[in-house]
Design an enzyme around this catalytic site. Structure first.
Site, PDB file in Angstrom:
ATOM      1  CG  ASP A 167       5.518  -6.004  16.351  1.00 56.36           C
ATOM      2  OD1 ASP A 167       5.193  -4.804  16.186  1.00 56.36           O
ATOM      3  OD2 ASP A 167       4.810  -6.821  16.970  1.00 56.36           O
ATOM      4  N   GLY A 170       0.802  -1.232   0.000  1.00 51.95           N
ATOM      5  CA  GLY A 170       0.000   0.000   0.000  1.00 51.95           C
ATOM      6  C   GLY A 170       0.827   1.271   0.000  1.00 51.95           C
ATOM      7  CG  ASP A 228       5.198  -4.361   6.998  1.00 54.98           C
ATOM      8  OD1 ASP A 228       4.548  -4.785   7.976  1.00 54.98           O
ATOM      9  OD2 ASP A 228       4.708  -3.647   6.109  1.00 54.98           O
ATOM     10  CB  THR A 272      -4.917   1.306   0.056  1.00 50.22           C
ATOM     11  OG1 THR A 272      -5.953   1.412   1.037  1.00 50.22           O
ATOM     12  CG2 THR A 272      -4.123   2.598   0.025  1.00 50.22           C
ATOM     13  CB  ALA A 319       4.149   0.727  10.802  1.00 52.86           C
ATOM     14  CG  LEU A 364     -20.226   2.152  16.241  1.00 49.19           C
ATOM     15  CD1 LEU A 364     -21.734   1.922  16.328  1.00 49.19           C
ATOM     16  CD2 LEU A 364     -19.935   3.529  15.646  1.00 49.19           C
ATOM     17  CG  ASN A 420     -20.323  -2.141  19.965  1.00 48.26           C
ATOM     18  OD1 ASN A 420     -21.002  -2.224  20.999  1.00 48.26           O
ATOM     19  ND2 ASN A 420     -20.828  -1.838  18.787  1.00 48.26           N
ATOM     20  CE  LYS A 458      -2.547   6.692  11.421  1.00 46.95           C
ATOM     21  NZ  LYS A 458      -1.124   6.465  11.035  1.00 46.95           N
ATOM     22  CE1 TYR A 511      -5.476   4.496  11.227  1.00 42.16           C
ATOM     23  CE2 TYR A 511      -6.977   6.243  10.561  1.00 42.16           C
ATOM     24  CZ  TYR A 511      -5.866   5.473  10.326  1.00 42.16           C
ATOM     25  OH  TYR A 511      -5.126   5.669   9.184  1.00 42.16           O
TER      26      TYR A 511
END
Lengths: 449, 430
Positions: free
Chosen positions: A261, A218, A238, A390, A289, A296, A299, A357, A353
């Site tokens: 990792d 990607g 990676d 991607t 990476a 949600l 959850n 970010k 996420y």
């Protein structure tokens, strides 16, 4: 990139229909290929005197053999490839009218994938309130122009600090060229620093050693390819589980594959040892990476929460302790982090996420003002991709995917190479004046705008 | 001899293999060439060799299609190495990978090449199937026929029995016995217990799993076809579980060899990068170990004078004598686990005063090996054994293990092979 909508409106029937209904029509974007000129046509350069920044750009364009005109009528065929407006001299809102006079007549004469680059001075360094207001107004103007432009054309603003007039070249080159295909409606701040111009602008990263994490596939693989194309030796990192794709990337770019990792305690040390031992040092680090584990918030379990923050943010902080240490990345080096539009606008189902970010932007903010790093001339920037085509976005449900493609000024998704080009630009020694920036590669997405 | 033509040390830089898969498992549709190419490409990526022209690549396969007559060269051409890298095939049954390593190490030592890759691939899934001898003769006759009459005559000779294909079997042509049956005879002769075999097998799985867990294979293995660890590995294997398996080789009460303490048929490939010190230094590549010496031996198993897989027992004293060493001087010992009983019979032979005196001509037994030095990161019982790929697996792993031990540490590799042969080599940490 052709989604279902793009294919429809570009079909013979769809073209007429879209024209009659005034629907947006995505066009193939002009993208850089080695040896391509900065622009394919004349550049209209204007702005009120003293146009110090404009003069600088004029010299750059002259060196590149680009025809510079003061009016559209002077250009061959009455078409221009780009408009560069230097508004560095604005003192008060009333002066902004010049921009209208310079840019407005040119907009209808812009070639497909044309460029509008507005040059201004930093509002924060204004002497008076009226000057700050006028300088800041450029942002609203530029972003609005971006939304009015069609056919793959973009509009971006460059704000230059006092004393940083000489640091403009790399940024203007990037914004005019096909490298910035999917960068639209952005503000780039150019500060002081000590740019080093490359001997060869087709290989601006020549002799540099770069590390790219998440390089197997990607966007990461595209970053490795573009950095290598621009002359860098690339260490591709990676997970061991992605080792076959990683080997593919490394062999295509003539670099080395390092299976690890990034969350391992010794990841930074192993990367640095590898770069120093195999390639004699480290100049560029791209923290790319990243993972998503969408749910949600109601959850969102512990493992999804932790793993995303750990991979996307925690590992960067830990690796930076070593990579930015005194024996780490060389003086004058560049750190580029990959944030996301979700980190700016937030996203439903992506609390974890978005946290990671947005945190990345926090890292850029803090490191870019770090006295030790500034003294060493190390720049720290981030890119924030929007909807990029991607394998990951190909799995997004149809309606959401089409919406992601269309809800931006270019009416299409970007490509991994668009993100990679932006990172390569932020990795240039010629770009040493740009630090602490978060540049969105989103086609001026409506999200978080 | 001019100083520049003095022999030099051959360095082991590192290696790469694809995870080994059980036969008819994940790699069922993969060809030897696919696997060897993948192993090469992983090595090229690890050491940044894309587009480089190496001194040579020597590798092979035991089960080989006729189309693979130039397997290694074809794999090189399909890899990211420069097309100007010469290559050739080597074959010595299960000794192929190690023999190839010895070959290229000698070429490096003799300054004939500065860099080389040794390796091997094997697939028991994609085995070559030949037509029966009768049909083959008929087809050849047909090929020679010049007239319609001759062609008709040739075709008329085809019988239904000819259509039964000739599938390769894991048997010794001169005895008609499978390798397992041969080994069962030797195991009975040395009275190797079922428990000891199961313990060795369980340790192999445990050690290999632990090595994966601590990332030991991060720079030794590159995933292939969706597999990132050896398919045969059973981290939860135990002596208790292994004890429940029925014997598959040997007969009656004395049968001790099961599917659990015998290596399964396996698919996979491995490669090792060797070079001169100078070549490595120019590229900033780390030297893990040096190839010190090697010895091959063979035994007369056809008459039953010695067990099929006992040849390594005979190779060792010659190596020890040349280097003034004892078995106990090796910090690490890798004995390929064709069967658990192979390892145990070999160790028992070295401990036996009678065997060492009468068979090896030694005054004293070679003695006991500290088992904590044996196959410490697992071996073929857990990883599997794609015949020609085992040598490369062991050389690369041992070189890394020795490097972790520190400069000067020596390790021994022992690999038995079909045809009553054995290959041994000594590595020393750089």
């Amino acid at each position: 990139m052709a989604g279902a909508y793009a294919r429809l409106v570009n079909s013979p029937v769809g073209t007429r229909l879209a024209g009659q209904l005034g629907l947006p029509r995505p066009v193939p974007l002009r993208r850089y290929a080695v040896g391509e000129p900065l622009v394919h046509g004349a550049v209209l350069l204007g702005g009120p005197e003293p146009a110090v920044l404009g003069a600088r750009v004029g010299e750059l364009l002259a060196r590149e053999g680009v025809v510079v005109v003061g009016e559209v009528a002077e250009a061959v065929g009455g078409r221009v490839a780009a408009v560069v407006a230097d508004l560095g001299a604005v003192e008060r809102p009333g002066d902004l009218d010049v921009l209208r006079a310079v840019v407005a007549p040119a907009l209808s004469s812009l070639q497909p994938s044309g460029r509008v680059v507005v040059l201004g001075r930093s509002p924060g360094q204004a002497r008076e309130v009226a000057q700050a207001a006028a300088r800041r107004a450029l942002e609203g103007i530029t972003r609005s122009i971006g939304k009015e432009l069609r056919s793959g054309a973009t509009a971006n603003l460059v704000l230059v600090d006092d004393g940083a007039e000489g640091n403009l070249d790399a940024t203007v080159r990037f914004l005019l060229s096909g490298r910035s295909a999917y960068v639209d409606g952005q503000v780039v701040r150019v500060g002081t620093g000590t740019p080093v111009q490359p001997d060869d602008w087709t290989r601006p990263l020549s002799g540099k050693v770069a590390v790219v994490t998440g390089a197997a596939r990607g966007i990461g693989a595209a970053i490795a390819r573009v950095l290598a194309r621009d002359g860098a030796t690339v260490v591709c990192v990676d997970l061991p589980e992605a080792g076959d794709s990683l080997a593919g990337t490394a062999n295509v770019v003539g670099g080395t594959a390092l299976q690890l990792d990034v969350t391992a305690a010794d990841a930074g040390r192993r990367i640095l040892d590898h770069a120093r031992r195999r390639h004699g040092g480290l100049d560029i680090v791209v923290h790319n990476a990243g993972i998503t584990r969408d749910r949600l918030l109601a959850n969102l379990d512990d493992s999804r929460w932790r793993s995303v923050l750990e991979v996307n943010l925690g590992s960067i902080l830990r690796m930076n302790e070593v990579l930015l240490g005194d024996d780490g990345i060389r003086d004058g080096g560049h750190l580029v982090l990959v944030s996301s539009i979700a980190g700016i606008a937030g996203n439903r189902g992506q609390v974890n996420y978005a946290a990671s970010k947005a945190g990345v932007i926090g890292v850029v903010d803090a490191l870019s003002v770090d006295e030790r790093l500034r003294a060493r001339g190390i720049t720290v920037n981030a890119v924030a991709p929007g909807f990029i085509e991607t394998e990951m976005t190909a799995k997004v449900p149809f309606a959401t995917r089409e919406a992601g493609r269309l809800l931006n000024s270019l009416n299409q998704g970007g490509l991994p190479v668009d993100v990679a080009e932006t990172i390569a630009w932020l990795s240039q020694d010629a770009n040493a004046g740009v630090t602490g920036n978060v540049v969105r590669v989103c086609g001026q997405s409506l999200l978080g705008a | 001899m001019a100083p520049s033509s003095q022999p030099r040390r051959a360095a082991v830089i590192g290696g790469n293999r694809i995870p080994f898969a059980r036969a008819n498992g994940t790699y069922a549709k993969a060809f030897n060439q696919d696997m060897l190419t993948a192993a090469l490409d992983g090595l090229v990526a690890r050491f940044g060799l894309a587009g480089e022209s190496l001194g040579e690549v020597a590798a092979g396969a035991v089960l080989k299609h006729s189309r693979d007559f130039n397997l290694t060269r074809e794999s090189v051409l399909g890899s990211s190495l420069a097309a100007t890298t010469p290559a050739y095939d080597v074959q010595q049954a299960c000794g192929t990978g190690l023999e190839a390593t010895v070959l290229v190490a000698n070429k490096v030592a003799l300054r004939q090449v500065d860099s080389a890759v040794a390796g091997g691939a094997d697939t028991a899934s994609d085995a070559p199937i030949a037509v029966s001898e009768g049909l083959r003769e008929t087809l050849l006759a047909l090929n020679r026929a010049r007239t319609a009459g001759q062609r008709a005559k040739a075709l008329a000779r085809i019988r239904p029995a000819h259509l039964v294909p000739d599938v390769p079997r894991n048997v010794e042509p001169r005895t008609g016995l499978s390798m397992g049956e041969h080994m069962a005879q030797t195991a009975a002769r040395w009275a190797v217990s079922r428990l000891a075999q199961d313990e060795l097998a369980a340790a192999s799985h445990r050690n290999l799993a632990a090595a994966y867990e601590r990332g030991f294979f991060d720079d030794l293995v590159t995933p292939f076809a969706g597999l990132s660890r050896d398919e045969n590995l059973r981290p939860d294997s135990s002596v208790e579980k292994l004890a429940r398996l029925k014997p598959v080789f040997g007969k009656g009460e004395g049968a001790t060899m099961t599917a659990g303490n015998s290596t399964p048929l396996t698919d996979g490939a491995s490669v090792v990068l060797l070079s001169s010190d100078e070549w490595a230094a120019e590229r900033g590549l780390p030297v893990l170990a040096y190839v010190v010496d090697a010895q091959t031996a063979a035994v007369d198993y056809v008459t039953g004078q010695e067990g099929l897989l006992m040849a390594p027992a005979y190779a060792l004293p010659r190596l020890l004598e040349r280097h003034g060493m004892k078995l106990q001087d090796f910090e690490l010992v890798e004995i390929h686990e064709a069967f658990a009983s192979t390892v145990l019979c070999t160790l028992a032979a070295w401990e036996s005063e009678d065997f060492c005196r009468t068979r090896l001509g030694l005054e004293a037994p070679i003695g006991e090996l500290d088992r904590s030095r044996l196959n410490v990161n697992g071996s073929s019982l857990a990883a599997g054994h794609p015949f020609a790929a085992t040598g490369g697996r062991i050389v690369a792993s041992l070189a890394k293990m020795l490097h972790e031990k520190g400069t000067g540490a020596r390790g021994l590799i022992s690999i038995c092979a079909a045809g009553g042969q054995g290959v041994m080599a000594i590595l020393e940490a750089a």
